[in-house]
Design an enzyme around this catalytic site. Sequence first.
Site, PDB file in Angstrom:
ATOM      1  N   GLU A  79     -16.886  16.876 -26.545  1.00  0.00           N
ATOM      2  CA  GLU A  79     -17.095  16.697 -27.997  1.00  0.00           C
ATOM      3  C   GLU A  79     -17.786  15.356 -28.296  1.00  0.00           C
ATOM      4  O   GLU A  79     -18.461  15.218 -29.301  1.00  0.00           O
ATOM      5  CB  GLU A  79     -15.760  16.763 -28.755  1.00  0.00           C
ATOM      6  CG  GLU A  79     -15.182  18.171 -28.874  1.00  0.00           C
ATOM      7  CD  GLU A  79     -15.941  19.074 -29.862  1.00  0.00           C
ATOM      8  OE1 GLU A  79     -16.327  18.622 -30.953  1.00  0.00           O
ATOM      9  OE2 GLU A  79     -16.144  20.259 -29.525  1.00  0.00           O
ATOM     10  N   CYS A 133     -11.268  27.311 -20.852  1.00  0.00           N
ATOM     11  CA  CYS A 133     -11.535  26.622 -22.122  1.00  0.00           C
ATOM     12  C   CYS A 133     -13.028  26.728 -22.343  1.00  0.00           C
ATOM     13  O   CYS A 133     -13.821  26.472 -21.428  1.00  0.00           O
ATOM     14  CB  CYS A 133     -11.114  25.159 -22.038  1.00  0.00           C
ATOM     15  SG  CYS A 133     -11.682  24.174 -23.445  1.00  0.00           S
TER      16      CYS A 133
HETATM   17  N1  DGL Z   1     -12.596  25.347 -26.660  1.00  0.00           N
HETATM   18  C1  DGL Z   1     -11.201  25.449 -26.828  1.00  0.00           C
HETATM   19  C2  DGL Z   1     -10.563  26.341 -25.801  1.00  0.00           C
HETATM   20  O1  DGL Z   1     -11.206  27.249 -25.312  1.00  0.00           O
HETATM   21  C3  DGL Z   1     -10.368  24.265 -27.001  1.00  0.00           C
HETATM   22  C4  DGL Z   1     -10.587  23.053 -27.270  1.00  0.00           C
HETATM   23  C5  DGL Z   1      -9.680  22.094 -27.954  1.00  0.00           C
HETATM   24  O2  DGL Z   1      -8.819  21.500 -27.313  1.00  0.00           O
HETATM   25  O3  DGL Z   1      -9.914  21.955 -29.123  1.00  0.00           O
HETATM   26  O4  DGL Z   1      -9.414  26.178 -25.480  1.00  0.00           O
END
Ligand code: DGL
Length: 280
Positions: A164, A198
């Site tokens: 991020e 994720c």
């Molecule tokens: N992209 C998210 C996921 O697949 C999560 C990210 C977050 O921790 O905000 O778990």
Amino acid sequence: MTQTFKLEQGPIGIFDSGYGGLTILENIRKKLPQYSYIYLGDNARTPYGTRSFEVVYEFTLQAVKKLFELGCPLVILACNTASAKALRNIQQHDLPLIAPERRVLGVIRPTAEFIGELTKTRHVGVLATAGTIRSESYPLEIQKLYPDILVTGTACPLWVPLVENGEADSEGSDYFVKKYINELLSQDRDIDVIILGCTHYPLLMKKIRQYTPSHIRLIAQGEHVADSLKDYLSRHPEMDTMCLKEGICDFFTTESVEKFQESASVFLNGPINVKNITLE
Ligand code: DGL
């Protein structure tokens, strides 16, 4: 009074806490370019991975309602943390009350479905946020389908902030990429497949590959989720006809439009239409 949503024709909604869901969106758009999409990133409140069950559920439900307001008949939670902590509640508790004909789908089940074909040793690793690992969603889903597979998970709490904050390719990220991979492999030496559980993690793929022994297969979810959505739409013509097919994609962020435009350009070619939105 509870706000309710009738089924109407509209774009498919894709939701993530931040930029990670763009790795899913891109695969979906490649496979299903004729559909229209709305991407919503809750960048102002990312990361979700370290937040409690209650908070992730509350934020995710707000996002789903916003996508319903924007006309989406179908929403994909392109976020494992939201899929792990909020999807079941939304499907079982909220949808029947607020939008019984609309649908919300996640990314964990479609990923779990493919794993049986990929592992020879039947030892699978999962790298994901602390929330996803704590929820045990991966072992539960995989063992429902393949009871002979042993699943071991490691939380990687610093990977999402690295992505991020645009640090995925920086030298500093090497330390934490290596650290979590070693933690996972020290728990089970027989792992031959690792799920990147994720949607942010494909952005760290180069480094993850670098620090993972070459005989271990790394699985990013995008393609599997796209295949599963295509299959879902073909099995549900009543939903398919409600999904607009104008090939347009709009983007919404809870953070600054400029920042989103700049960061999203890492994933997407060409200019994008981004608007700011508030979730409450
Ligand atoms: N992209 C998210 C996921 O697949 C999560 C990210 C977050 O921790 O905000 O778990």
